[in-house]
Design a protein around this motif. Structure first.
Motif, mmCIF file in Angstrom:
data_model
loop_
_atom_site.group_PDB
_atom_site.id
_atom_site.type_symbol
_atom_site.label_atom_id
_atom_site.label_comp_id
_atom_site.label_asym_id
_atom_site.label_seq_id
_atom_site.Cartn_x
_atom_site.Cartn_y
_atom_site.Cartn_z
ATOM 1 N N ALA A 97 34.441 55.972 35.221
ATOM 2 C CA ALA A 97 35.039 54.848 34.499
ATOM 3 C C ALA A 97 36.212 54.273 35.262
ATOM 4 C CB ALA A 97 35.479 55.302 33.110
ATOM 5 N N LEU A 98 37.030 55.142 35.861
ATOM 6 C CA LEU A 98 38.197 54.698 36.614
ATOM 7 C C LEU A 98 37.785 53.944 37.874
ATOM 8 C CD1 LEU A 98 41.269 54.726 36.719
ATOM 9 C CD2 LEU A 98 41.150 56.889 37.972
ATOM 10 N N VAL A 99 36.758 54.447 38.560
ATOM 11 C CA VAL A 99 36.259 53.766 39.759
ATOM 12 C C VAL A 99 35.735 52.381 39.398
ATOM 13 C CG1 VAL A 99 34.429 53.794 41.506
ATOM 14 C CG2 VAL A 99 35.733 55.872 41.037
ATOM 15 N N SER A 100 35.007 52.288 38.291
ATOM 16 C CA SER A 100 34.469 51.004 37.837
ATOM 17 C C SER A 100 35.594 50.035 37.494
ATOM 18 C CB SER A 100 33.559 51.223 36.628
ATOM 19 O OG SER A 100 33.107 50.005 36.109
ATOM 20 N N MET B 191 39.803 44.748 41.535
ATOM 21 C CA MET B 191 39.783 44.204 42.900
ATOM 22 C C MET B 191 38.998 42.907 42.941
ATOM 23 S SD MET B 191 39.295 47.631 45.246
ATOM 24 C CE MET B 191 39.103 46.644 46.727
ATOM 25 N N HIS B 192 37.906 42.853 42.197
ATOM 26 C CA HIS B 192 37.085 41.639 42.152
ATOM 27 C C HIS B 192 37.869 40.486 41.536
ATOM 28 C CE1 HIS B 192 33.520 39.118 41.768
ATOM 29 N NE2 HIS B 192 33.833 38.935 40.495
ATOM 30 N N GLU B 193 38.631 40.789 40.470
ATOM 31 C CA GLU B 193 39.435 39.762 39.825
ATOM 32 C C GLU B 193 40.518 39.233 40.758
ATOM 33 O OE1 GLU B 193 40.967 41.417 36.255
ATOM 34 O OE2 GLU B 193 39.108 41.128 35.109
#
Length: 298
Positions: free
Chosen positions: A256-259, A265-267
């Motif tokens: 969950a943390l990796v996701s 980062m994408h944002e």
């Protein structure tokens, strides 16, 4: 857990904006029925009368749903702004939920991902139920996914059962109950999805154990004490452990943390212009509201 009453509301987390309570089994979150006096809503009003919001129908803004028969972590927003932040997390599917359950039979696989679509049961006499795709009378089945991890094999009142960790990656009505039943491992005490056969246990053995909502800048992360332990319920006798609960939770929360970091980062890489113009349409909001309504998970 002691019998439910108006006074025994167990608080797991409290801040200026949110409450997380450990919901008792066999109690509704709220009700429009005059004769149902004991609900989570009434418990909250009794314990925190000063926090009730007269601008809401039920006095409190429940961020998600739990079934009448399901116990565990339930989040309540204490103001409109906080509710909006929680809504955004559910909309973007950054919420992580995990349930503990005792299911009938011995689940032989150590881990599995269940992807059966779930729809409304239209058969006469079963219209209050959901059902898995392929079932006679299953209408408007929608894609959904549940990750299942076997924790322990054992016995409940002498019958073989398996203790499992369930993570719903979608939020369809009765999703966990339908998925377990469809695989041939109905949840212990689930009167509805055992087709009225499982009547002896004192409760349905499904518990919302873990809840994580990253309501920026606040992080809500709580666990509701595991009720499926021999010292709590002596009818449950573990025989062997496949995955320790702490180990299974560590793996799940790491994913969950990796996701979440990947999403952040994408944002950050998105241009401000794109961010400003990506307003939510009425259709998107309607879809999201429906999804929130369905976030029973169990």
């Amino acid at each position: 857990m002691e019998p439910v009453c108006i006074e025994n509301l167990h608080i797991l987390y409290q801040s200026l904006d949110f409450l997380v309570v450990n919901k008792h089994w066999d109690i509704r979150i709220d009700s429009k029925m005059w004769y149902e006096k004991l609900t989570v809503q009434s418990q909250l009003k009794y314990r925190f009368p000063e926090l009730a919001d007269p601008d809401t129908y039920y006095g409190f803004r429940f961020c998600h749903q739990l079934d009448f028969s399901t116990s565990g972590a339930l989040c309540v927003a204490l103001n409109k702004e906080a509710a909006g932040r929680a809504y955004k997390c559910f909309k973007e599917r950054t919420v992580t939920k995990a349930y503990l359950a005792l299911v009938r039979g011995t689940v032989t696989e150590k881990c599995m991902t269940i992807t059966l679509a779930v729809g409304k049961n239209t058969q006469e006499g079963f219209t209050h139920m959901m059902c898995a795709e392929g079932t006679v009378g299953c209408d408007n089945a929608k894609p959904c996914q549940t990750d299942l991890t076997v924790l322990q094999h054992g016995l409940y009142k002498g019958d073989p059962v398996t203790k499992v960790l369930l993570q719903p990656l979608t939020g369809r009505t009765h999703q966990l109950r339908v998925h377990c039943s469809a695989l041939g491992y109905p949840i212990v005490g689930d009167f509805t999805y055992s087709f009225k056969k499982d009547v002896e246990p004192y409760r349905m053995m499904l518990h919302a154990y873990y809840l994580r909502i990253p309501v920026n800048p606040e992080l809500i992360e709580v666990t509701a004490p595991d009720p499926f332990r021999p010292e709590v319920d002596p009818y449950w006798v573990p025989i062997d452990t496949i995955h320790p609960l702490c180990q299974a939770m560590k793996q799940m929360t790491h994913k969950a943390l990796v996701s979440e970091r990947s999403r952040q980062m994408h944002e950050q890489e998105s241009s401000p212009k794109t961010m400003e113009t990506s307003e939510e349409t009425e259709e998107q909001r309607a879809v999201c509201q429906q999804w929130l309504t369905e976030w029973a998970g169990e």
